[in-house]
Motif scaffolding. Structure first.
Motif, PDB file in Angstrom:
ATOM      1  N   ALA A   1       6.286  -4.579  12.040  1.00  0.00           N
ATOM      2  CA  ALA A   1       5.803  -5.799  12.545  1.00  0.00           C
ATOM      3  C   ALA A   1       4.533  -6.303  11.476  1.00  0.00           C
ATOM      4  O   ALA A   1       3.568  -5.434  11.278  1.00  0.00           O
ATOM      5  CB  ALA A   1       5.093  -5.697  13.922  1.00  0.00           C
ATOM      6  N   ALA A   2       4.975  -7.287  10.600  1.00  0.00           N
ATOM      7  CA  ALA A   2       4.021  -7.678   9.753  1.00  0.00           C
ATOM      8  C   ALA A   2       3.134  -8.788   9.906  1.00  0.00           C
ATOM      9  O   ALA A   2       3.872  -9.957  10.578  1.00  0.00           O
ATOM     10  CB  ALA A   2       4.727  -7.709   8.492  1.00  0.00           C
ATOM     11  N   GLY A   3       1.806  -9.089   9.687  1.00  0.00           N
ATOM     12  CA  GLY A   3       1.275 -10.068  10.010  1.00  0.00           C
ATOM     13  C   GLY A   3       0.229 -10.032  10.838  1.00  0.00           C
ATOM     14  O   GLY A   3      -0.424  -8.920  11.267  1.00  0.00           O
TER      15      GLY A   3
ATOM     16  N   PRO B   1      -4.954   6.425   4.429  1.00  0.00           N
ATOM     17  CA  PRO B   1      -4.108   7.176   3.387  1.00  0.00           C
ATOM     18  C   PRO B   1      -2.796   6.556   3.091  1.00  0.00           C
ATOM     19  O   PRO B   1      -2.165   6.921   2.170  1.00  0.00           O
ATOM     20  CB  PRO B   1      -3.838   8.800   4.269  1.00  0.00           C
ATOM     21  CG  PRO B   1      -4.164   8.347   5.700  1.00  0.00           C
ATOM     22  CD  PRO B   1      -5.257   7.470   5.690  1.00  0.00           C
ATOM     23  N   ASP B   2      -2.315   5.669   4.203  1.00  0.00           N
ATOM     24  CA  ASP B   2      -0.842   5.078   3.815  1.00  0.00           C
ATOM     25  C   ASP B   2      -1.260   3.643   3.734  1.00  0.00           C
ATOM     26  O   ASP B   2      -0.537   2.625   4.040  1.00  0.00           O
ATOM     27  CB  ASP B   2      -0.168   5.393   5.370  1.00  0.00           C
ATOM     28  CG  ASP B   2      -0.693   4.996   6.580  1.00  0.00           C
ATOM     29  OD1 ASP B   2      -1.747   4.714   6.733  1.00  0.00           O
ATOM     30  OD2 ASP B   2      -0.007   4.565   7.453  1.00  0.00           O
ATOM     31  N   ALA B   3      -2.396   3.075   3.235  1.00  0.00           N
ATOM     32  CA  ALA B   3      -2.614   1.836   2.813  1.00  0.00           C
ATOM     33  C   ALA B   3      -1.522   1.222   2.044  1.00  0.00           C
ATOM     34  O   ALA B   3      -1.166   1.802   1.187  1.00  0.00           O
ATOM     35  CB  ALA B   3      -4.164   1.667   2.246  1.00  0.00           C
ATOM     36  N   VAL B   4      -0.949  -0.142   2.439  1.00  0.00           N
ATOM     37  CA  VAL B   4      -0.213  -0.658   1.563  1.00  0.00           C
ATOM     38  C   VAL B   4      -0.538  -2.172   1.074  1.00  0.00           C
ATOM     39  O   VAL B   4      -0.058  -2.536   0.141  1.00  0.00           O
ATOM     40  CB  VAL B   4       1.317  -0.688   2.384  1.00  0.00           C
ATOM     41  CG1 VAL B   4       1.811   0.687   2.691  1.00  0.00           C
ATOM     42  CG2 VAL B   4       1.081  -1.404   3.702  1.00  0.00           C
ATOM     43  N   SER B   5      -1.744  -2.393   1.491  1.00  0.00           N
ATOM     44  CA  SER B   5      -2.074  -3.796   1.071  1.00  0.00           C
ATOM     45  C   SER B   5      -3.767  -3.998   1.370  1.00  0.00           C
ATOM     46  O   SER B   5      -4.184  -3.206   2.165  1.00  0.00           O
ATOM     47  CB  SER B   5      -1.633  -4.720   1.732  1.00  0.00           C
ATOM     48  OG  SER B   5      -1.802  -5.074   2.880  1.00  0.00           O
ATOM     49  N   TYR B   6      -4.445  -4.462   0.534  1.00  0.00           N
ATOM     50  CA  TYR B   6      -5.906  -4.893   0.730  1.00  0.00           C
ATOM     51  C   TYR B   6      -6.068  -6.042   1.930  1.00  0.00           C
ATOM     52  O   TYR B   6      -4.991  -6.795   2.017  1.00  0.00           O
ATOM     53  CB  TYR B   6      -6.646  -5.205  -0.730  1.00  0.00           C
ATOM     54  CG  TYR B   6      -6.832  -4.350  -1.577  1.00  0.00           C
ATOM     55  CD1 TYR B   6      -7.603  -3.073  -0.988  1.00  0.00           C
ATOM     56  CD2 TYR B   6      -6.285  -4.074  -2.766  1.00  0.00           C
ATOM     57  CE1 TYR B   6      -7.804  -1.985  -1.887  1.00  0.00           C
ATOM     58  CE2 TYR B   6      -6.562  -3.072  -3.565  1.00  0.00           C
ATOM     59  CZ  TYR B   6      -7.240  -2.073  -3.321  1.00  0.00           C
ATOM     60  OH  TYR B   6      -7.462  -0.893  -4.075  1.00  0.00           O
TER      61      TYR B   6
ATOM     62  N   MET C   1       0.298 -12.193   3.659  1.00  0.00           N
ATOM     63  CA  MET C   1       1.315 -12.298   2.660  1.00  0.00           C
ATOM     64  C   MET C   1       1.463 -10.727   2.083  1.00  0.00           C
ATOM     65  O   MET C   1       2.338 -10.325   1.650  1.00  0.00           O
ATOM     66  CB  MET C   1       0.922 -13.440   1.406  1.00  0.00           C
ATOM     67  CG  MET C   1       0.899 -14.568   1.985  1.00  0.00           C
ATOM     68  SD  MET C   1       0.293 -15.725   0.603  1.00  0.00           S
ATOM     69  CE  MET C   1       0.611 -17.231   1.720  1.00  0.00           C
ATOM     70  N   GLY C   2       0.254 -10.039   1.681  1.00  0.00           N
ATOM     71  CA  GLY C   2       0.426  -8.805   1.128  1.00  0.00           C
ATOM     72  C   GLY C   2       1.116  -7.835   2.380  1.00  0.00           C
ATOM     73  O   GLY C   2       1.912  -7.103   1.802  1.00  0.00           O
ATOM     74  N   MET C   3       0.814  -7.952   3.730  1.00  0.00           N
ATOM     75  CA  MET C   3       1.532  -7.226   4.700  1.00  0.00           C
ATOM     76  C   MET C   3       3.033  -7.127   4.361  1.00  0.00           C
ATOM     77  O   MET C   3       3.584  -6.414   4.515  1.00  0.00           O
ATOM     78  CB  MET C   3       0.824  -7.268   5.784  1.00  0.00           C
ATOM     79  CG  MET C   3      -0.167  -6.596   6.450  1.00  0.00           C
ATOM     80  SD  MET C   3      -0.382  -6.698   8.322  1.00  0.00           S
ATOM     81  CE  MET C   3      -1.714  -8.052   8.156  1.00  0.00           C
ATOM     82  N   GLY C   4       3.440  -8.731   4.625  1.00  0.00           N
ATOM     83  CA  GLY C   4       4.539  -8.806   4.692  1.00  0.00           C
ATOM     84  C   GLY C   4       5.383  -8.452   3.369  1.00  0.00           C
ATOM     85  O   GLY C   4       6.572  -7.822   3.487  1.00  0.00           O
TER      86      GLY C   4
END
Length: 419
Positions: free
Chosen positions: A355-357, A309-314, A377-380
């Motif tokens: 924390a991204a990546g 529900p809180d997805a921010v990237s694929y 890259m999408g997460m960051g």
């Protein structure tokens, strides 16, 4: 003491999009990188074939990272793969590019965004002080401190999270081996008798001249190493690059492996003129530590394409667990595309920190898939937008940031947001 809205630690595939996104949104951002160039795995470790940005005939990751990848290929006069149909092997959709040009283009994008940069710099201590983080940095000139409302750990190793006291997942499984990427030259693979070479190589492994990791995940054959001229063919096993001591061991063992393989091949027919065209300056690391997040991406979540529900990237990459004895690979079923939730980037119980990546929260099998460059890259980029929005209105909990505004911010910079 300099004060920032956001400090991003680590300038690799997750870090540079996070820093550029935040700066373009008007945040005062600082990017801290331990080496002398940005791009991390793609440039420093020479895994210069990032992916995967497309799934089942459509693009699922775009934005700041993809833009610099595409422009690097265009600048060199290269061609992108045909993304119109799924390939038989997923690596055929990874993008071959020049790491030197990519690093220079990232520099250019970062400078134009207004983000400040400190290379050859590492965090020495991180502590919370009132509503800011106090970050002690170690540069060539010694120790100095800055403070920031938000921190984004894009180290890949959760080093900043560890220093800040964020919870990390216990390390129950054996860590994946690393790989020193290199390229051999001076021979024609078509002139090599692989069967004869393998027979001698197995004998050399039995007597200790070669080690099992020198065959990488290819079992008992050097065929892949020979035909690819090296690249990411070998495994450096028994390493833990979370600490400087562990990273030192990884560097020494990986260079010893290259030297061992070179010496062996140099004595074999067809390799008389063998040379090393280039080698990455650092051993590539697949896994160290992972935060204990507000949510955790499991193997089942990833493999079945859970829609958080809180997805921010694929994310789209097969399960890709490297071991001392080979490779566990599982492709996603047709039509499946996974998602990355914001809550997996939030250390449990810790505010003003993301924390991204590849250090985002997940189990080992899921992490073996979402750790790749395109997903990072999408997460960051998403993390940069969240931190910028939160700092603008004084929010300390990332989960309270307006979800529609996150979407608006990253889409404005070319990203593809999950449906």
């Amino acid at each position: 003491m300099e004060t920032y809205d956001i400090v991003v630690i680590g300038g690799g595939p997750a870090g540079f999009p996070a820093a550029i996104q935040a700066a373009r949104m008007g945040a005062r951002a600082l990017l801290v990188e331990k080496s002398g160039q940005l791009g991390g795995t793609t440039t420093l470790n020479r895994v210069s074939f990032p992916g995967i940005f497309h799934a089942w005939g459509r693009q699922i990751i775009a934005g700041i990272g993809w833009d610099v990848v595409k422009r690097t290929v265009e600048l060199e006069g290269g061609e992108l793969p045909d993304f119109s149909a799924p390939p038989e092997q997923q690596w055929r959709h990874q993008v071959r590019l020049c790491p030197v040009l990519m690093a220079a283009l990232i520099d250019e994008d970062l400078r134009m965004s207004g983000c400040e940069l400190m290379l050859h710099t590492m965090p020495a201590a991180i502590e919370k002080s009132d509503e800011h983080w106090r970050i002690q940095l170690c540069g060539k000139e010694g120790l100095f401190a800055v403070q920031s409302k938000w921190i984004i750990d894009a180290t890949g190793d959760a080093n900043a999270a560890h220093l800040a006291g964020c919870p990390l997942k216990p390390r129950n499984e054996k860590l994946q081996p690393g790989t020193l990427v290199f390229s051999f030259d001076g021979y024609d693979p078509q002139n090599i008798d692989i069967d004869a070479l393998n027979k001698v190589a197995l004998s050399a492994r039995a007597n200790g001249e070669l080690e099992p990791g020198d065959f990488g995940w290819h079992g008992d054959s050097l065929a892949h190493l020979v035909h690819s001229r090296g690249k990411n063919s070998i495994h450096t096993t028994g390493i833990d690059a979370f600490t400087s001591a562990g990273k030192t061991t990884a560097e020494l063992k990986s260079r010893a492996a290259l030297l061992r393989v070179f010496r062996f091949l140099k004595t074999q027919p067809g390799f008389e003129n063998l040379s090393v065209a280039w080698a990455a300056p650092e051993c590539g690391v697949r896994e160290t530590r992972i935060i204990d997040g507000e949510s955790t991406i499991t193997y089942e979540d990833y493999l079945h394409g859970k829609r958080w529900p809180d997805a921010v990237s694929y994310s789209y990459y097969p399960i890709d667990l490297h071991t001392d004895h080979g490779l566990r690979k599982e492709m996603l079923a047709e039509g499946v595309v996974s998602t990355i939730p914001l809550s997996a980037m939030i250390p449990r119980g810790v505010g003003q920190f993301l924390a991204a990546g590849r250090c985002a929260s997940g189990d080992q099998l899921a992490n073996s898939a979402y750790r790749v460059q395109g997903t990072c890259m999408g997460m960051g980029q998403a993390a940069g937008a969240v931190a910028a929005l939160a700092s603008q209105v004084g929010i300390t909990n990332a989960q309270q940031v307006d979800y529609a505004k996150i979407r608006q911010a990253v889409v404005a910079e070319g990203a593809i947001f999950p449906d």
